[in-house]
Design an enzyme around this catalytic site. Structure first.
Site, PDB file in Angstrom:
ATOM      1  N   HIS A  10       9.878  20.032  24.409  1.00  0.00           N
ATOM      2  CA  HIS A  10       9.385  18.992  23.089  1.00  0.00           C
ATOM      3  C   HIS A  10       7.622  18.722  23.195  1.00  0.00           C
ATOM      4  CE1 HIS A  10      11.864  15.939  23.300  1.00  0.00           C
ATOM      5  NE2 HIS A  10      10.992  15.392  24.626  1.00  0.00           N
ATOM      6  N   CYS A  17       8.517  11.844  26.088  1.00  0.00           N
ATOM      7  CA  CYS A  17       8.236  12.913  25.169  1.00  0.00           C
ATOM      8  C   CYS A  17       7.268  13.302  24.351  1.00  0.00           C
ATOM      9  CB  CYS A  17       9.559  12.443  24.375  1.00  0.00           C
ATOM     10  SG  CYS A  17      11.130  12.560  25.084  1.00  0.00           S
ATOM     11  N   HIS A  20       6.932  18.583  27.853  1.00  0.00           N
ATOM     12  CA  HIS A  20       8.032  17.928  28.784  1.00  0.00           C
ATOM     13  C   HIS A  20       9.602  19.106  28.657  1.00  0.00           C
ATOM     14  CE1 HIS A  20      10.828  14.096  27.885  1.00  0.00           C
ATOM     15  NE2 HIS A  20      10.201  15.169  26.842  1.00  0.00           N
ATOM     16  N   HIS A  60      13.807  19.183  28.453  1.00  0.00           N
ATOM     17  CA  HIS A  60      15.162  18.721  28.243  1.00  0.00           C
ATOM     18  C   HIS A  60      15.492  20.022  28.661  1.00  0.00           C
ATOM     19  CE1 HIS A  60      14.123  14.485  27.197  1.00  0.00           C
ATOM     20  NE2 HIS A  60      13.442  15.475  26.430  1.00  0.00           N
ATOM     21  N   ASP A 106      16.152  28.893  23.573  1.00  0.00           N
ATOM     22  CA  ASP A 106      15.865  28.498  25.255  1.00  0.00           C
ATOM     23  C   ASP A 106      15.128  28.849  26.090  1.00  0.00           C
ATOM     24  OD1 ASP A 106      17.800  28.351  27.309  1.00  0.00           O
ATOM     25  OD2 ASP A 106      18.092  29.809  28.084  1.00  0.00           O
ATOM     26  N   HIS A 107      14.160  27.816  26.275  1.00  0.00           N
ATOM     27  CA  HIS A 107      13.238  28.709  27.385  1.00  0.00           C
ATOM     28  C   HIS A 107      11.903  28.750  26.582  1.00  0.00           C
ATOM     29  CE1 HIS A 107      15.540  29.282  30.075  1.00  0.00           C
ATOM     30  NE2 HIS A 107      15.009  28.620  31.219  1.00  0.00           N
ATOM     31  N   GLU A 145      20.839  14.941  25.287  1.00  0.00           N
ATOM     32  CA  GLU A 145      19.473  15.209  25.861  1.00  0.00           C
ATOM     33  C   GLU A 145      19.478  15.289  27.252  1.00  0.00           C
ATOM     34  OE1 GLU A 145      15.402  15.003  23.176  1.00  0.00           O
ATOM     35  OE2 GLU A 145      15.562  13.275  24.413  1.00  0.00           O
TER      36      GLU A 145
HETATM   37 NI    NI Z   1      11.063  14.921  25.460  1.00  0.00          NI
END
Ligand code: NI
Length: 135
Positions: A14, A33, A39, A41, A79-80, A124
């Site tokens: 995100h 973030c 990047h 999580h 996912d991914h 997170e």
């Molecule tokens: Ni982040």
């Protein structure tokens, strides 16, 4: 009333930022973030269903069914993936963990066949989690 929790995990990228601000100003507010090149999580999701025990099965909800509902409506979509660009339920929404938790709630709330959705918890990081109960 008894509470049943199913855990699921997904990995997603995100960027949390305000497009009106410079990268530097975004970094001051949103930290890592806001990284312009995204990047990621390793999110951990916990879905809590509350209900009465069905005397015929001893279950509140069949966890296989709950697992499939979470897979289809959340994990397969996120996912991914890139939460800013790829995920239909996050379109146009700042992908903070708070907002992701609320959107996951909305994905699931009308699809639970037994008991009712009580909480969505989204981790997170190891130390930060976000919980939404529908209000
Ligand atoms: Ni982040």
């Amino acid at each position: 009333m008894i509470y049943v929790t199913r855990r699921a995990t997904f990995n997603a990228a995100h960027r949390v930022y305000n497009p009106k601000l410079s990268d530097e100003e975004n970094f001051k507010i949103f930290g890592k973030c806001s990284s312009p090149n995204w990047h990621g999580h390793n999110y951990i999701l916990e879905v809590v269903v509350a209900g009465e025990i069905d005397p015929a099965t001893g279950y509140v909800i069949d966890l296989k069914i709950l697992k499939e509902i979470i897979e289809k409506n959340v994990i397969e979509k996120a996912d991914h993936k890139n939460l800013n660009l790829d995920v239909d339920f996050m379109k146009g929404i700042q992908p903070s963990a708070e907002n992701i938790a609320v959107q996951i709630w909305k994905q699931l709330v009308n699809k639970i066949p037994a008991g009712k959705l009580f909480a969505v918890k989204l981790y997170e990081t190891e130390n930060n989690y976000f919980e939404y109960k529908g209000e």
